[in-house]
Design a protein around this motif. Sequence first.
Motif, short mmCIF file in Angstrom:
data_model
loop_
_atom_site.label_atom_id
_atom_site.label_comp_id
_atom_site.label_asym_id
_atom_site.label_seq_id
_atom_site.Cartn_x
_atom_site.Cartn_y
_atom_site.Cartn_z
N SER A 152 0.83 -1.20 0.00
CA SER A 152 0.00 0.00 0.00
C SER A 152 0.86 1.25 0.00
N ILE A 153 0.22 2.36 -0.35
CA ILE A 153 0.85 3.64 -0.07
C ILE A 153 0.73 3.85 1.44
N PRO A 154 1.64 4.59 2.06
CA PRO A 154 1.46 4.92 3.48
C PRO A 154 0.20 5.78 3.62
N LYS A 155 -0.74 5.32 4.41
CA LYS A 155 -2.01 6.02 4.54
C LYS A 155 -2.67 5.66 5.86
N GLY A 156 -3.69 6.44 6.20
CA GLY A 156 -4.43 6.15 7.41
C GLY A 156 -5.68 6.99 7.49
N GLU A 157 -6.45 6.74 8.54
CA GLU A 157 -7.74 7.38 8.70
C GLU A 157 -7.61 8.88 8.94
N VAL A 158 -8.54 9.63 8.34
CA VAL A 158 -8.63 11.07 8.54
C VAL A 158 -9.53 11.30 9.75
N SER A 159 -9.03 12.02 10.74
CA SER A 159 -9.82 12.33 11.93
C SER A 159 -10.86 13.39 11.60
N ALA A 160 -11.94 13.44 12.37
CA ALA A 160 -12.99 14.44 12.18
C ALA A 160 -12.37 15.83 12.21
N GLY A 161 -12.67 16.62 11.18
CA GLY A 161 -12.18 17.99 11.10
C GLY A 161 -10.74 18.13 10.65
N GLU A 162 -10.05 17.02 10.42
CA GLU A 162 -8.65 17.08 10.01
C GLU A 162 -8.54 17.29 8.51
N ASP A 163 -7.59 18.12 8.11
CA ASP A 163 -7.31 18.31 6.69
C ASP A 163 -6.71 17.02 6.13
N PRO A 164 -7.25 16.47 5.04
CA PRO A 164 -6.74 15.20 4.52
C PRO A 164 -5.25 15.21 4.17
N LEU A 165 -4.73 16.31 3.64
CA LEU A 165 -3.30 16.34 3.33
C LEU A 165 -2.49 16.28 4.63
N ASN A 166 -2.93 16.97 5.67
CA ASN A 166 -2.23 16.88 6.96
C ASN A 166 -2.28 15.45 7.50
N ALA A 167 -3.42 14.78 7.32
CA ALA A 167 -3.54 13.38 7.75
C ALA A 167 -2.56 12.51 6.97
N ALA A 168 -2.43 12.74 5.67
CA ALA A 168 -1.51 11.97 4.83
C ALA A 168 -0.06 12.16 5.30
N LEU A 169 0.30 13.39 5.61
CA LEU A 169 1.66 13.68 6.09
C LEU A 169 1.91 13.02 7.44
N ARG A 170 0.92 13.07 8.32
CA ARG A 170 1.04 12.43 9.64
C ARG A 170 1.20 10.93 9.50
N GLU A 171 0.38 10.33 8.64
CA GLU A 171 0.44 8.88 8.46
C GLU A 171 1.76 8.43 7.86
N LEU A 172 2.30 9.18 6.92
CA LEU A 172 3.60 8.84 6.36
C LEU A 172 4.65 8.81 7.47
N GLN A 173 4.62 9.81 8.33
CA GLN A 173 5.60 9.88 9.41
C GLN A 173 5.40 8.74 10.41
N GLU A 174 4.13 8.45 10.77
CA GLU A 174 3.86 7.39 11.73
C GLU A 174 4.22 6.00 11.19
N GLU A 175 3.92 5.76 9.92
CA GLU A 175 4.10 4.42 9.36
C GLU A 175 5.50 4.16 8.83
N THR A 176 6.26 5.23 8.56
CA THR A 176 7.59 5.03 7.97
C THR A 176 8.72 5.72 8.72
N GLY A 177 8.39 6.78 9.45
CA GLY A 177 9.43 7.60 10.08
C GLY A 177 9.98 8.65 9.14
N PHE A 178 9.45 8.73 7.92
CA PHE A 178 9.94 9.69 6.92
C PHE A 178 9.00 10.89 6.82
N GLU A 179 9.53 11.98 6.28
CA GLU A 179 8.74 13.19 6.03
C GLU A 179 8.73 13.47 4.54
N ALA A 180 7.62 14.04 4.08
CA ALA A 180 7.50 14.43 2.67
C ALA A 180 7.52 15.95 2.58
N HIS A 181 7.92 16.45 1.44
CA HIS A 181 8.02 17.88 1.23
C HIS A 181 7.29 18.28 -0.05
#
Length: 154
Positions: A38-67
Amino acid sequence: MKESAGLLIYRFKNGILQVFLIHPGGPFFKSKDAGIWSIPKGEVSAGEDPLNAALRELQEETGFEAHAPFLKLTAVKQSSYKMVHAWAAEGNYDPAKLRSNTFPLEWPPGSGKIQNFPEADRAQWFTIPEARRKILKGQIPLLDELERKVTGWM
């Protein structure tokens, strides 16, 4: 319908488009390979911006950051009735440096023993043809769209 958000990280190596995928951790997926990456991904919390959720999930699942820049891809519906919002971003991570958060699971079932397993137990770079065989079926359109947008192919 549940919503997830994730990042499709890509790079060009020797002129060949490659994507960074993760393999799900835990005992259920240990010996499975094709069709479950899969791509690194995860659930979007209520009221959370989806792009911010994607960035958070990448960091949580891989330890990496995207720019930035982030290339918005068309959302896809997975068979689990989950809508996946995705963005593509260039990156060049070393899969050997994967650091995933963990989740608790009773294992073996009925044993009363709780063990922690990584959300992602490994990561790898794949060419687009390889990735089509490895990735969850519902995420294949993300590969196709990325390929069209960054190479003009198809």
